[in-house]
Design a protein around this motif. Structure first.
Motif, PDB file in Angstrom:
ATOM      1  N   TYR A   1      29.707  -8.973  70.790  1.00  0.00           N
ATOM      2  CA  TYR A   1      29.002 -10.046  71.479  1.00  0.00           C
ATOM      3  C   TYR A   1      28.632 -11.176  70.526  1.00  0.00           C
ATOM      4  O   TYR A   1      28.944 -12.347  70.785  1.00  0.00           O
ATOM      5  CB  TYR A   1      27.742  -9.501  72.161  1.00  0.00           C
ATOM      6  CG  TYR A   1      28.003  -8.920  73.529  1.00  0.00           C
ATOM      7  CD1 TYR A   1      28.030  -9.733  74.662  1.00  0.00           C
ATOM      8  CD2 TYR A   1      28.224  -7.556  73.701  1.00  0.00           C
ATOM      9  CE1 TYR A   1      28.269  -9.197  75.925  1.00  0.00           C
ATOM     10  CE2 TYR A   1      28.469  -7.018  74.961  1.00  0.00           C
ATOM     11  CZ  TYR A   1      28.493  -7.849  76.065  1.00  0.00           C
ATOM     12  OH  TYR A   1      28.741  -7.327  77.303  1.00  0.00           O
ATOM     13  N   TYR A   2      27.973 -10.851  69.437  1.00  0.00           N
ATOM     14  CA  TYR A   2      27.493 -11.898  68.541  1.00  0.00           C
ATOM     15  C   TYR A   2      28.620 -12.588  67.769  1.00  0.00           C
ATOM     16  O   TYR A   2      28.552 -13.780  67.481  1.00  0.00           O
ATOM     17  CB  TYR A   2      26.482 -11.316  67.548  1.00  0.00           C
ATOM     18  CG  TYR A   2      25.095 -11.183  68.106  1.00  0.00           C
ATOM     19  CD1 TYR A   2      24.234 -12.271  68.168  1.00  0.00           C
ATOM     20  CD2 TYR A   2      24.626  -9.961  68.590  1.00  0.00           C
ATOM     21  CE1 TYR A   2      22.955 -12.160  68.681  1.00  0.00           C
ATOM     22  CE2 TYR A   2      23.352  -9.837  69.115  1.00  0.00           C
ATOM     23  CZ  TYR A   2      22.519 -10.941  69.159  1.00  0.00           C
ATOM     24  OH  TYR A   2      21.256 -10.823  69.678  1.00  0.00           O
TER      25      TYR A   2
ATOM     26  N   PRO B   1      22.258 -17.929  73.223  1.00  0.00           N
ATOM     27  CA  PRO B   1      23.672 -17.536  73.272  1.00  0.00           C
ATOM     28  C   PRO B   1      24.152 -17.411  74.708  1.00  0.00           C
ATOM     29  O   PRO B   1      23.405 -16.996  75.600  1.00  0.00           O
ATOM     30  CB  PRO B   1      23.680 -16.176  72.558  1.00  0.00           C
ATOM     31  CG  PRO B   1      22.494 -16.222  71.641  1.00  0.00           C
ATOM     32  CD  PRO B   1      21.451 -17.006  72.395  1.00  0.00           C
TER      33      PRO B   1
ATOM     34  N   GLY C   1      23.628 -10.792  65.267  1.00  0.00           N
ATOM     35  CA  GLY C   1      22.612 -11.826  65.338  1.00  0.00           C
ATOM     36  C   GLY C   1      22.117 -12.239  63.972  1.00  0.00           C
ATOM     37  O   GLY C   1      22.495 -11.663  62.943  1.00  0.00           O
TER      38      GLY C   1
ATOM     39  N   HIS D   1      28.268  -6.330  67.707  1.00  0.00           N
ATOM     40  CA  HIS D   1      29.050  -7.293  66.916  1.00  0.00           C
ATOM     41  C   HIS D   1      30.060  -8.029  67.784  1.00  0.00           C
ATOM     42  O   HIS D   1      30.294  -9.235  67.585  1.00  0.00           O
ATOM     43  CB  HIS D   1      29.779  -6.597  65.767  1.00  0.00           C
ATOM     44  CG  HIS D   1      30.648  -7.552  64.997  1.00  0.00           C
ATOM     45  ND1 HIS D   1      30.123  -8.516  64.146  1.00  0.00           N
ATOM     46  CD2 HIS D   1      32.003  -7.716  64.975  1.00  0.00           C
ATOM     47  CE1 HIS D   1      31.112  -9.228  63.630  1.00  0.00           C
ATOM     48  NE2 HIS D   1      32.264  -8.768  64.116  1.00  0.00           N
TER      49      HIS D   1
END
Length: 266
Positions: free
Chosen positions: A206-207, A22, A95, A204
């Motif tokens: 970030y992902y 990522p 993730g 959350h």
């Protein structure tokens, strides 16, 4: 020629190796908007009781988190839906291997869409920090309520249950964090529960929405807020290594740069 079990294992290992990392786990995207020692921002002033300082830190962290969450709650003019919506984010994911669940009225874990989970968290935290039994306002006991200027949270459906069961009190007798400032015995366990939920919201973001932050030119402010959040959590033991596992690769980058201490909470 029939593939063997060894061939299958090697293929799986190769796929794991070539799986894209990522963007937010790559050093070039780990930049911040400020320079300096984040430990200074976390250090408790000499004349301030630690319980009061952590209450102050908590409200500050909540304000910063809400600012980042608000960006994903803004309506996209092209879709007429928030960037974080039940269709894009049907689960509260951090993730491929982490799904956060809420506890229903029967204390059963249930999966809810990410925006619903986040709304529950905001409502739950707001209820905690405005509860005078947890954050007292009685100045006659030298207690000051650090949340007097707490910004209002969006109007949301009431959560059906607390997201995390509260830990037992630090002890039935003796001192505890914040005692001299009028905070209750369970103050420390409460703020740790709040901190864990705040981390889940960051994970959350970030992902599920790093690309949105990139498109908005806001990934550096997100990094800065998150680094400050993690640093405070580690300095005062508000969050554990297990809690932060979904974001560990980014923390490793910052530790290598000496932005974070390598010895976090156990």
């Amino acid at each position: 020629m029939t593939p063997t079990a060894t061939d299958a294992q090697q293929s799986a290992e190769i796929q794991q190796v070539i799986k894209p990392v990522p963007f937010f786990f790559r050093e070039k995207y780990s930049e911040l908007i400020v320079k300096g020692n984040f430990m200074t921002l976390a250090a408790c002033p000499a004349l301030v009781e630690e319980g009061e300082w952590l209450a102050h830190q908590l409200v500050q962290q909540n304000q910063l988190l809400n600012g980042n969450l608000k960006m994903m709650q803004e309506v996209d003019t092209s879709t007429r839906m928030p960037l974080c919506n039940q269709h894009n984010c049907p689960k509260m994911l951090a993730g491929p291997h982490t799904t956060y669940t809420w506890l229903d009225e029967n204390k059963w874990p249930v999966e809810v869409p990410a925006p619903t989970y986040i709304s529950y968290v905001q409502k739950w935290i707001d209820g905690k920090v405005t509860d005078v039994a947890i954050f007292p306002t009685d100045t006659s006991n030298n207690a000051r309520h650090p949340f007097a200027s707490q910004p209002s949270t969006p109007s949301v459906a009431s959560p059906t249950s607390n997201p995390l069961s509260q830990s037992s009190a630090m002890g039935s007798t003796g001192d505890w964090l914040g005692k001299s400032s009028g905070f209750p015995e369970h103050f420390e366990s409460t703020i740790k529960s709040i901190y864990r939920q705040m981390f889940r919201c960051y994970a959350h973001l970030y992902y599920g929405h790093w690309q949105d932050f990139w498109d908005l030119g806001a990934h550096k402010p997100l990094n800065t807020c998150f680094l400050h959040f993690i640093n405070v959590g580690r300095v005062y033991g508000l969050i554990t290594n297990k809690d932060v596992e979904p974001m560990q690769p980014l923390l490793n980058i910052w530790m290598a740069k000496d932005f974070l201490k390598a010895d976090g909470a156990a």
